[in-house]
Design an enzyme around this catalytic site. Structure first.
Site, PDB file in Angstrom:
ATOM      1  N   CYS A  42      40.906  42.524 -32.890  1.00 26.45           N
ATOM      2  CA  CYS A  42      41.200  41.065 -33.286  1.00 26.45           C
ATOM      3  C   CYS A  42      40.293  40.211 -33.477  1.00 26.45           C
ATOM      4  O   CYS A  42      40.426  39.148 -34.160  1.00 26.45           O
ATOM      5  CB  CYS A  42      42.596  40.790 -32.910  1.00 26.45           C
ATOM      6  SG  CYS A  42      44.120  42.027 -32.834  1.00 26.45           S
TER       7      CYS A  42
ATOM      8  N   HIS B  19      44.220  32.937 -33.658  1.00 26.07           N
ATOM      9  CA  HIS B  19      44.774  34.360 -34.132  1.00 26.07           C
ATOM     10  C   HIS B  19      46.336  34.292 -34.006  1.00 26.07           C
ATOM     11  O   HIS B  19      46.944  33.810 -33.054  1.00 26.07           O
ATOM     12  CB  HIS B  19      44.140  35.328 -33.339  1.00 26.07           C
ATOM     13  CG  HIS B  19      44.606  36.798 -33.603  1.00 26.07           C
ATOM     14  ND1 HIS B  19      44.800  37.220 -34.524  1.00 26.07           N
ATOM     15  CD2 HIS B  19      45.034  37.678 -32.546  1.00 26.07           C
ATOM     16  CE1 HIS B  19      45.173  38.215 -34.558  1.00 26.07           C
ATOM     17  NE2 HIS B  19      45.293  38.876 -33.459  1.00 26.07           N
TER      18      HIS B  19
ATOM     19  N   ASN C  89      50.742  39.513 -37.495  1.00 31.95           N
ATOM     20  CA  ASN C  89      49.752  39.620 -36.857  1.00 31.95           C
ATOM     21  C   ASN C  89      48.808  40.722 -37.868  1.00 31.95           C
ATOM     22  O   ASN C  89      49.057  41.788 -37.841  1.00 31.95           O
ATOM     23  CB  ASN C  89      49.923  40.322 -35.275  1.00 31.95           C
ATOM     24  CG  ASN C  89      48.418  40.488 -34.785  1.00 31.95           C
ATOM     25  OD1 ASN C  89      47.401  40.268 -35.375  1.00 31.95           O
ATOM     26  ND2 ASN C  89      48.455  40.819 -33.481  1.00 31.95           N
TER      27      ASN C  89
END
Ligand code: ACO
Length: 338
Positions: free
Chosen positions: A124, A265, A295
């Site tokens: 990520c 994030h 996400n």
């Protein structure tokens, strides 16, 4: 000389899956997902759509936006694409295992005939790393002027839909930025990048690599998918997000008020709330959109950047901070004078 973000773009698959949709097919509920994560829905790529498809769409969107807004001198997409020196893709769901780089497929589709293209894969954190990598490569050679940096993911392809503890968290999508080297100040001011490899097993896709290669004749009972130690990732995330913001403020001699927006994030609203509490930062300082997209790993920050750019939430001259974390374990942030 500055490495400026000239334009932004995004690609969101049309298929929207709500928490209620998931609750209809597994033992979960809208209430649990919202209260534990802040997620309300996610967008899922259609069968056959890969990271390069979404990444290409987002990159093209960024180039078209630059043309439509008169942010570049070129007159059409073909001309503009030919001026790009680098395409750097952040992703952990590349089209193919190992090679070719998915960025090469995007380069071809985009007609960026003069660009070098490669992938950066740090789970990520990939977009944060990709942005710094592209900026450093632009700075390293006077002939390089423009880069397209993309975060693109089809996480649904590596999600274990039988694990309610992780499958409710993820979504698909892509975001992109057009970077340009210009005279003057501003642009990407600085990045912080970091790793803690002691947590390498906390977020992992075990099969297919040289540690656990496929064997001839093997019967596959489960497709390779993300395994996650949610508690360990949560604790790591809160610590590194907090520390990274503190480091930027401290080392760049900034006050919180100097930052127009922090774009974290978009993994879990509770992680962001914990950082808000620890640092005494008002919630409005953080931009969140996980309610709609969940996400999307390396795509979450560039999607958010595009939304904020186009809605006027961030304006030219604003100081914007991205901050994120991911498998590795890894973390980082980019400080950008927009
Ligand atoms: N629906 C209903 N109940 C659930 C669900 C679900 N989807 N998932 C778990 N539960 C249950 C568990 O079974 C457990 O039940 P039990 O008490 O009867 O055993 C209970 O809820 C609590 O489970 P926990 O795992 O303790 O829940 P927690 O509050 O820790 O939240 C979560 C779990 C949301 C995964 C949290 O740990 C987290 O956010 N971790 C970070 C994850 C993350 O950010 N991952 C991605 C980062 S990297 C990347 O972006 C790819």
């Amino acid at each position: 000389m500055a490495i400026k973000v000239v334009s932004t773009g995004r690609a969101i698959p049309p298929k929207r899956v709500t928490n209620e949709d998931l609750a209809a097919v597994m033992d979960t509920s809208d209430e649990w997902i919202r209260s534990h994560t802040g997620i309300g829905a996610r967008h899922i790529a259609a069968e056959g759509v890969a990271a390069s498809d979404l990444g290409f769409e987002a990159a093209e969107d960024a180039l078209r936006y630059a043309l439509d807004q008169g942010l570049v001198a070129e007159k059409n997409l073909e001309e503009l694409a030919a001026t790009i020196d680098l395409i750097v893709l952040g992703s952990s769901t590349q089209d193919y295992y190992s090679h070719p780089a998915t960025a090469c497929i995007i380069q071809h589709k985009l007609g960026a005939v003069n660009a070098a293209a490669f992938d950066v894969t740090v789970a990520c954190s990939s977009f944060i790393y990709a942005l710094e990598t592209a900026a450093a490569l632009l700075a390293a050679d006077t002939r390089r002027k423009r880069a397209v940096v993309i975060g693109a993911e089809v996480l649904s392809a590596i999600t274990n839909w039988e694990d309610r503890g992780s499958c409710v968290l993820f979504g698909d999508g892509a975001g992109a930025v057009l970077l340009e080297k210009r005279d003057g100040a501003g642009g990407l001011v600085r990045s912080i990048l970091g790793s803690d490899g002691s947590g390498w097993e906390h977020l992992i896709l075990r099969r297919g690599g040289s540690r656990n290669p496929w064997k001839k004749g093997e019967v596959v009972e489960q497709v390779p998918c993300i395994e996650m130690n949610g508690h360990a990732v949560y604790n790591f995330a809160v610590t590194v997000i907090t520390k990274t913001i503190e480091r930027f403020l401290d080392e760049e001699h900034l006050a919180l008020e100097d930052l127009a927006l922090i774009i974290p994030h978009q993994a879990n609203g509770r992680i962001i709330q914990a950082a808000e509490k620890r640092l005494n930062i008002p919630a409005e300082k953080f931009y969140t959109n996980m309610e709609e997209y969940a996400n999307t790993s390396s795509a979450s920050i560039p999607i958010a950047l595009d939304e904020c750019n186009r809605s006027g939430k961030i304006k030219r001259g604003d100081l914007v901070l991205t901050v994120g974390f991911g498998g590795g374990l890894s973390y980082g942030g980019n400080l950008i004078r927009w």
